[in-house]
Design an enzyme around this catalytic site. Structure first.
Site, PDB file in Angstrom:
ATOM      1  N   HIS A   1      -2.549  -9.016  13.863  1.00 19.29           N
ATOM      2  CA  HIS A   1      -3.783  -9.182  13.081  1.00 19.29           C
ATOM      3  C   HIS A   1      -3.502  -9.924  11.780  1.00 19.29           C
ATOM      4  O   HIS A   1      -4.246 -10.844  11.406  1.00 19.29           O
ATOM      5  CB  HIS A   1      -4.388  -7.807  12.783  1.00 19.29           C
ATOM      6  CG  HIS A   1      -5.493  -7.845  11.770  1.00 19.29           C
ATOM      7  ND1 HIS A   1      -6.775  -8.262  12.077  1.00 19.29           N
ATOM      8  CD2 HIS A   1      -5.503  -7.550  10.440  1.00 19.29           C
ATOM      9  CE1 HIS A   1      -7.530  -8.206  10.991  1.00 19.29           C
ATOM     10  NE2 HIS A   1      -6.780  -7.780   9.982  1.00 19.29           N
ATOM     11  N   GLU A   2      -2.445  -9.538  11.083  1.00 20.32           N
ATOM     12  CA  GLU A   2      -2.139 -10.158   9.794  1.00 20.32           C
ATOM     13  C   GLU A   2      -1.774 -11.632   9.976  1.00 20.32           C
ATOM     14  O   GLU A   2      -2.162 -12.472   9.159  1.00 20.32           O
ATOM     15  CB  GLU A   2      -1.009  -9.401   9.093  1.00 20.32           C
ATOM     16  CG  GLU A   2      -1.404  -8.025   8.604  1.00 20.32           C
ATOM     17  CD  GLU A   2      -2.556  -8.070   7.611  1.00 20.32           C
ATOM     18  OE1 GLU A   2      -2.491  -8.856   6.653  1.00 20.32           O
ATOM     19  OE2 GLU A   2      -3.536  -7.311   7.794  1.00 20.32           O
TER      20      GLU A   2
ATOM     21  N   PHE B   1      -0.767  -4.587  14.416  1.00 20.44           N
ATOM     22  CA  PHE B   1      -0.975  -4.790  12.978  1.00 20.44           C
ATOM     23  C   PHE B   1      -0.440  -6.156  12.567  1.00 20.44           C
ATOM     24  O   PHE B   1      -1.123  -6.946  11.903  1.00 20.44           O
ATOM     25  CB  PHE B   1      -0.260  -3.668  12.227  1.00 20.44           C
ATOM     26  CG  PHE B   1      -0.448  -3.657  10.728  1.00 20.44           C
ATOM     27  CD1 PHE B   1      -1.487  -4.342  10.103  1.00 20.44           C
ATOM     28  CD2 PHE B   1       0.420  -2.935   9.925  1.00 20.44           C
ATOM     29  CE1 PHE B   1      -1.648  -4.311   8.728  1.00 20.44           C
ATOM     30  CE2 PHE B   1       0.278  -2.892   8.552  1.00 20.44           C
ATOM     31  CZ  PHE B   1      -0.761  -3.589   7.944  1.00 20.44           C
TER      32      PHE B   1
ATOM     33  N   LYS C   1      -5.161 -13.591  11.118  1.00 14.72           N
ATOM     34  CA  LYS C   1      -6.194 -13.668  10.084  1.00 14.72           C
ATOM     35  C   LYS C   1      -5.709 -14.397   8.841  1.00 14.72           C
ATOM     36  O   LYS C   1      -6.424 -15.221   8.270  1.00 14.72           O
ATOM     37  CB  LYS C   1      -6.688 -12.274   9.707  1.00 14.72           C
ATOM     38  CG  LYS C   1      -7.803 -12.294   8.655  1.00 14.72           C
ATOM     39  CD  LYS C   1      -8.358 -10.910   8.378  1.00 14.72           C
ATOM     40  CE  LYS C   1      -9.484 -10.976   7.341  1.00 14.72           C
ATOM     41  NZ  LYS C   1     -10.058  -9.633   7.059  1.00 14.72           N
ATOM     42  N   HIS C   2      -4.487 -14.100   8.414  1.00  9.07           N
ATOM     43  CA  HIS C   2      -3.990 -14.632   7.128  1.00  9.07           C
ATOM     44  C   HIS C   2      -2.864 -15.653   7.291  1.00  9.07           C
ATOM     45  O   HIS C   2      -2.859 -16.694   6.642  1.00  9.07           O
ATOM     46  CB  HIS C   2      -3.502 -13.478   6.241  1.00  9.07           C
ATOM     47  CG  HIS C   2      -4.541 -12.440   5.942  1.00  9.07           C
ATOM     48  ND1 HIS C   2      -5.594 -12.667   5.088  1.00  9.07           N
ATOM     49  CD2 HIS C   2      -4.698 -11.178   6.416  1.00  9.07           C
ATOM     50  CE1 HIS C   2      -6.352 -11.578   5.025  1.00  9.07           C
ATOM     51  NE2 HIS C   2      -5.831 -10.667   5.822  1.00  9.07           N
TER      52      HIS C   2
ATOM     53  N   HIS D   1       1.023  -4.444   3.293  1.00  2.35           N
ATOM     54  CA  HIS D   1      -0.254  -4.575   4.001  1.00  2.35           C
ATOM     55  C   HIS D   1      -0.409  -6.011   4.491  1.00  2.35           C
ATOM     56  O   HIS D   1      -0.804  -6.254   5.618  1.00  2.35           O
ATOM     57  CB  HIS D   1      -1.427  -4.183   3.095  1.00  2.35           C
ATOM     58  CG  HIS D   1      -2.743  -4.167   3.801  1.00  2.35           C
ATOM     59  ND1 HIS D   1      -3.897  -3.676   3.229  1.00  2.35           N
ATOM     60  CD2 HIS D   1      -3.115  -4.600   5.039  1.00  2.35           C
ATOM     61  CE1 HIS D   1      -4.902  -3.796   4.097  1.00  2.35           C
ATOM     62  NE2 HIS D   1      -4.446  -4.363   5.193  1.00  2.35           N
TER      63      HIS D   1
ATOM     64  N   GLN E   1       0.823  -1.208   0.000  1.00  2.00           N
ATOM     65  CA  GLN E   1       0.000   0.000   0.000  1.00  2.00           C
ATOM     66  C   GLN E   1       0.860   1.262   0.000  1.00  2.00           C
ATOM     67  O   GLN E   1       1.935   1.290   0.595  1.00  2.00           O
ATOM     68  CB  GLN E   1      -0.964   0.006   1.179  1.00  2.00           C
ATOM     69  CG  GLN E   1      -0.337   0.123   2.544  1.00  2.00           C
ATOM     70  CD  GLN E   1      -1.369   0.153   3.662  1.00  2.00           C
ATOM     71  OE1 GLN E   1      -2.573   0.122   3.429  1.00  2.00           O
ATOM     72  NE2 GLN E   1      -0.906   0.205   4.892  1.00  2.00           N
TER      73      GLN E   1
END
Length: 226
Positions: free
Chosen positions: A114-115, A111, A118-119, A61, A34
């Site tokens: 979270h990444e 951050f 989630k991923h 990102h 990004q």
């Protein structure tokens, strides 16, 4: 094993306690980069990390597992929690190349957590937590997006550039067609926001995208200052 033993095994299987969780399969990754100028130049709140204003460069990102059909797995293993001790050697590079811009100002661990959860947990069949972040950093360096664009006269100067030309320049640099996503600034100008580059299931090599994200860009877009 006696009848009583088999009864206990079956009972455990029925309760979901004896069955290991299968790894989520996927077909490819999106490396999503990004542009911070576009992230901040919107009505959304933007805060620099505690380490200071990030460099004027594309930031990571995420590295997102995806399916060829266009959907994606997420939050695949709630038991695989983010462990910052596993990436301590990468923190300085993460702060530079994967900076947070969310508010309130913070170091970036929220951050990255979270990444991963989630991923990243959906890619554990091919990489552990350290490899997940390390591979993303290597891929970002390999893409070298800003320099590739600069070499063709496409610079973050608030100017407007042809979307097709941006796509061709990036394709010439990485060898594959990227996906491009835009957002709008407060004056409703369409800005170059995120670049999607497809990566093989090993998380190491660029590939042609099986499916591109649905773009929301007009034929001309602004490359905002940062």
């Amino acid at each position: 094993m006696g009848a009583k033993g088999w009864f206990i095994v079956k009972l455990l299987m029925f309760q979901g306690l004896f069955v290991s969780r299968p790894q989520e399969d996927f077909d490819f990754f999106y490396l999503v980069l990004q542009w911070p100028g576009a992230y901040c130049d919107t009505t959304r709140a933007c805060c620099y990390p505690t380490s200071g204003k990030p460099a004027a460069d594309f930031g990571i990102h995420g590295l997102w597992p995806n399916y060829k059909g266009g959907s994606w797995p997420s939050n695949c293993d709630p038991d695989s929690q983010f462990d910052r001790s596993q990436i301590l050697d990468l923190v300085s590079s993460l702060k530079k190349n994967w900076p947070t811009l969310s508010c309130p100002s913070n170091e970036g661990f929220t951050f990255w957590e979270h990444e991963w959860e989630k991923h990243g947990t959906c890619s554990e069949s091919v990489m552990d937590q350290h490899e997940y972040f390390e591979n993303a950093l290597k891929l970002k360096e390999k893409a070298n997006l800003l320099q590739t664009l600069r070499n063709s006269g496409i610079v973050p100067d608030d100017g407007f550039y042809d979307l097709e030309e941006i796509t061709k320049v990036i394709e010439g640099g990485i060898g594959f067609t990227p996906g491009i996503e835009c957002n709008k600034d407060p004056e409703l100008n369409d800005q170059l926001h995120q670049i999607y580059i497809c990566v093989d299931t090993s998380g190491t090599e660029f590939i042609e995208c099986p499916v591109l994200p649905r773009g929301r860009c007009p034929s001309t877009v602004q490359f905002s200052k940062f």
